[in-house]
Write a protein that holds these residues in place. Structure first.
Motif, PDB file in Angstrom:
ATOM      1  N   ALA A   1       0.833  -1.212   0.000  1.00  0.00           N
ATOM      2  CA  ALA A   1       0.000   0.000   0.000  1.00  0.00           C
ATOM      3  C   ALA A   1       0.863   1.255   0.000  1.00  0.00           C
ATOM      4  O   ALA A   1       0.546   2.232  -0.694  1.00  0.00           O
ATOM      5  N   ASP A   2       1.949   1.240   0.764  1.00  0.00           N
ATOM      6  CA  ASP A   2       2.855   2.390   0.799  1.00  0.00           C
ATOM      7  C   ASP A   2       3.441   2.668  -0.579  1.00  0.00           C
ATOM      8  O   ASP A   2       3.444   3.818  -1.048  1.00  0.00           O
ATOM      9  N   PHE A   3       3.935   1.624  -1.240  1.00  0.00           N
ATOM     10  CA  PHE A   3       4.574   1.818  -2.536  1.00  0.00           C
ATOM     11  C   PHE A   3       3.550   2.263  -3.576  1.00  0.00           C
ATOM     12  O   PHE A   3       3.869   3.072  -4.460  1.00  0.00           O
ATOM     13  N   ALA A   4       2.334   1.740  -3.473  1.00  0.00           N
ATOM     14  CA  ALA A   4       1.280   2.189  -4.397  1.00  0.00           C
ATOM     15  C   ALA A   4       0.998   3.672  -4.200  1.00  0.00           C
ATOM     16  O   ALA A   4       0.896   4.441  -5.170  1.00  0.00           O
ATOM     17  N   PHE A   5       0.882   4.089  -2.944  1.00  0.00           N
ATOM     18  CA  PHE A   5       0.614   5.498  -2.646  1.00  0.00           C
ATOM     19  C   PHE A   5       1.759   6.385  -3.137  1.00  0.00           C
ATOM     20  O   PHE A   5       1.525   7.437  -3.741  1.00  0.00           O
ATOM     21  N   TYR A   6       2.997   5.957  -2.881  1.00  0.00           N
ATOM     22  CA  TYR A   6       4.138   6.765  -3.298  1.00  0.00           C
ATOM     23  C   TYR A   6       4.162   6.956  -4.810  1.00  0.00           C
ATOM     24  O   TYR A   6       4.617   7.996  -5.304  1.00  0.00           O
ATOM     25  N   GLY A   7       3.673   5.965  -5.552  1.00  0.00           N
ATOM     26  CA  GLY A   7       3.700   6.073  -7.009  1.00  0.00           C
ATOM     27  C   GLY A   7       2.597   6.937  -7.589  1.00  0.00           C
ATOM     28  O   GLY A   7       2.818   7.644  -8.581  1.00  0.00           O
ATOM     29  N   ILE A   8       1.415   6.898  -6.975  1.00  0.00           N
ATOM     30  CA  ILE A   8       0.273   7.574  -7.603  1.00  0.00           C
ATOM     31  C   ILE A   8       0.314   9.090  -7.440  1.00  0.00           C
ATOM     32  O   ILE A   8      -0.270   9.809  -8.259  1.00  0.00           O
ATOM     33  N   ILE A   9       1.010   9.594  -6.420  1.00  0.00           N
ATOM     34  CA  ILE A   9       1.019  11.047  -6.228  1.00  0.00           C
ATOM     35  C   ILE A   9       1.825  11.755  -7.332  1.00  0.00           C
ATOM     36  O   ILE A   9       1.310  12.683  -7.975  1.00  0.00           O
ATOM     37  N   PRO A  10       3.066  11.337  -7.623  1.00  0.00           N
ATOM     38  CA  PRO A  10       3.747  11.947  -8.773  1.00  0.00           C
ATOM     39  C   PRO A  10       2.996  11.726 -10.077  1.00  0.00           C
ATOM     40  O   PRO A  10       2.962  12.615 -10.944  1.00  0.00           O
ATOM     41  N   LEU A  11       2.403  10.537 -10.236  1.00  0.00           N
ATOM     42  CA  LEU A  11       1.634  10.270 -11.450  1.00  0.00           C
ATOM     43  C   LEU A  11       0.495  11.275 -11.602  1.00  0.00           C
ATOM     44  O   LEU A  11       0.216  11.754 -12.703  1.00  0.00           O
ATOM     45  N   ALA A  12      -0.153  11.620 -10.484  1.00  0.00           N
ATOM     46  CA  ALA A  12      -1.257  12.582 -10.536  1.00  0.00           C
ATOM     47  C   ALA A  12      -0.779  13.943 -11.022  1.00  0.00           C
ATOM     48  O   ALA A  12      -1.499  14.627 -11.769  1.00  0.00           O
ATOM     49  N   PHE A  13       0.421  14.344 -10.628  1.00  0.00           N
ATOM     50  CA  PHE A  13       0.955  15.622 -11.092  1.00  0.00           C
ATOM     51  C   PHE A  13       1.268  15.579 -12.589  1.00  0.00           C
ATOM     52  O   PHE A  13       1.110  16.584 -13.290  1.00  0.00           O
ATOM     53  N   VAL A  14       1.697  14.423 -13.084  1.00  0.00           N
ATOM     54  CA  VAL A  14       1.910  14.273 -14.523  1.00  0.00           C
ATOM     55  C   VAL A  14       0.582  14.378 -15.259  1.00  0.00           C
ATOM     56  O   VAL A  14       0.472  15.039 -16.298  1.00  0.00           O
ATOM     57  N   LEU A  15      -0.458  13.753 -14.710  1.00  0.00           N
ATOM     58  CA  LEU A  15      -1.781  13.830 -15.328  1.00  0.00           C
ATOM     59  C   LEU A  15      -2.312  15.261 -15.324  1.00  0.00           C
ATOM     60  O   LEU A  15      -2.983  15.688 -16.280  1.00  0.00           O
ATOM     61  N   HIS A  16      -1.994  16.004 -14.272  1.00  0.00           N
ATOM     62  CA  HIS A  16      -2.464  17.388 -14.169  1.00  0.00           C
ATOM     63  C   HIS A  16      -1.875  18.269 -15.270  1.00  0.00           C
ATOM     64  O   HIS A  16      -2.580  19.091 -15.864  1.00  0.00           O
ATOM     65  N   ASP A  17      -0.581  18.107 -15.529  1.00  0.00           N
ATOM     66  CA  ASP A  17       0.075  18.927 -16.543  1.00  0.00           C
ATOM     67  C   ASP A  17       1.198  18.116 -17.189  1.00  0.00           C
ATOM     68  O   ASP A  17       2.358  18.228 -16.798  1.00  0.00           O
ATOM     69  N   PRO A  18       0.853  17.271 -18.169  1.00  0.00           N
ATOM     70  CA  PRO A  18       1.872  16.403 -18.774  1.00  0.00           C
ATOM     71  C   PRO A  18       3.041  17.163 -19.390  1.00  0.00           C
ATOM     72  O   PRO A  18       4.189  16.713 -19.306  1.00  0.00           O
ATOM     73  N   ASP A  19       2.761  18.297 -20.007  1.00  0.00           N
ATOM     74  CA  ASP A  19       3.825  19.036 -20.671  1.00  0.00           C
ATOM     75  C   ASP A  19       4.855  19.562 -19.670  1.00  0.00           C
ATOM     76  O   ASP A  19       6.063  19.462 -19.891  1.00  0.00           O
ATOM     77  N   ALA A  20       4.392  20.128 -18.575  1.00  0.00           N
ATOM     78  CA  ALA A  20       5.307  20.711 -17.592  1.00  0.00           C
ATOM     79  C   ALA A  20       5.911  19.663 -16.664  1.00  0.00           C
ATOM     80  O   ALA A  20       7.069  19.783 -16.253  1.00  0.00           O
ATOM     81  N   ASN A  21       5.124  18.624 -16.341  1.00  0.00           N
ATOM     82  CA  ASN A  21       5.536  17.698 -15.287  1.00  0.00           C
ATOM     83  C   ASN A  21       5.941  16.310 -15.763  1.00  0.00           C
ATOM     84  O   ASN A  21       6.415  15.496 -14.965  1.00  0.00           O
ATOM     85  N   GLY A  22       5.753  16.038 -17.062  1.00  0.00           N
ATOM     86  CA  GLY A  22       5.956  14.677 -17.546  1.00  0.00           C
ATOM     87  C   GLY A  22       7.353  14.140 -17.340  1.00  0.00           C
ATOM     88  O   GLY A  22       7.544  13.049 -16.782  1.00  0.00           O
ATOM     89  N   LEU A  23       8.362  14.869 -17.772  1.00  0.00           N
ATOM     90  CA  LEU A  23       9.735  14.370 -17.699  1.00  0.00           C
ATOM     91  C   LEU A  23      10.200  14.250 -16.250  1.00  0.00           C
ATOM     92  O   LEU A  23      10.782  13.230 -15.855  1.00  0.00           O
TER      93      LEU A  23
END
Length: 202
Positions: free
Chosen positions: A88-110
């Motif tokens: 559960a910890d590792f899943a949570f740690y992964g989804i938060i950065p992913l959410a920021f990529v989804l929010h703004d792929p151009d600025a946050n993707g790389l």
């Protein structure tokens, strides 16, 4: 790096609350899953740009993450409970950065891809160390009573939570903060591998 110090502060109140919850029949595994479920709600909040709400969700989720261990200590610790907690910890740690990529792929993707790769490497160094420690019968309570061996490092849970708090408070700084934090994760993994080479020599 800060987990052991924070444990001395947060464990006493968490243990008291965990004991009350255990007495009411609330299981540690249920709280683990509830914490992950709450944490997942941060994804649509971040995606939609509701960063204040996301911050509250992140903090409530991490409170649940601390409570499950307290409940287990007050009732019964199981190997599966420890396993479920780390997944559960590792899943949570992964989804938060992913959410920021989804929010703004151009600025946050790389930057998001970089920090997620660093989590992957750092996580494998952590779990690999835990497996070897188990085989060698090495134990530690520096990070509290855990099912797995928790090797310390430059970045641990407290620093990761701090990173998530920072990017929720300053979302426009996500790329810069992700590059820095990801770089430090790679350093942490490298130091852990070096430490393993010194400890597990046979």
């Amino acid at each position: 790096m800060l987990d052991a110090a924070f444990r001395k502060i947060i464990d006493p109140p968490l243990n008291r609350l965990g004991r009350r919850m255990a007495d009411r029949g609330i299981s540690a595994n249920a709280v683990t899953l509830a914490g992950l479920g709450i944490g997942i709600l941060a994804v649509p909040a971040i995606w939609a740009g509701a960063f204040g709400l996301a911050l509250v969700i992140v903090l409530v989720s991490r409170l649940s993450d601390g409570l499950d261990g307290a409940i287990a200590r007050a009732s019964q610790k199981t190997a599966f409970g420890g396993y479920l907690d780390i997944v559960a910890d590792f899943a949570f740690y992964g989804i938060i950065p992913l959410a920021f990529v989804l929010h703004d792929p151009d600025a946050n993707g790389l930057a998001g891809a970089f920090v997620l790769a660093s989590f992957y490497v750092n996580g494998s160094s952590f779990l690999g160390y835990a497996i070897l420690a188990e085989k060698k019968g090495i134990e530690t309570s520096a990070q509290g009573q855990k099912t797995l061996y928790y090797s310390n490092g430059l970045l641990e849970g407290a620093e990761t939570i701090g990173f998530f708090v920072a990017i929720c408070l300053f979302p426009d700084a996500f790329p810069a903060l992700a590059w820095v934090f990801g770089g430090l994760c790679f350093v942490t993994a490298t130091l852990r591998v070096y430490g393993a080479s010194r400890v597990f020599t046979a």
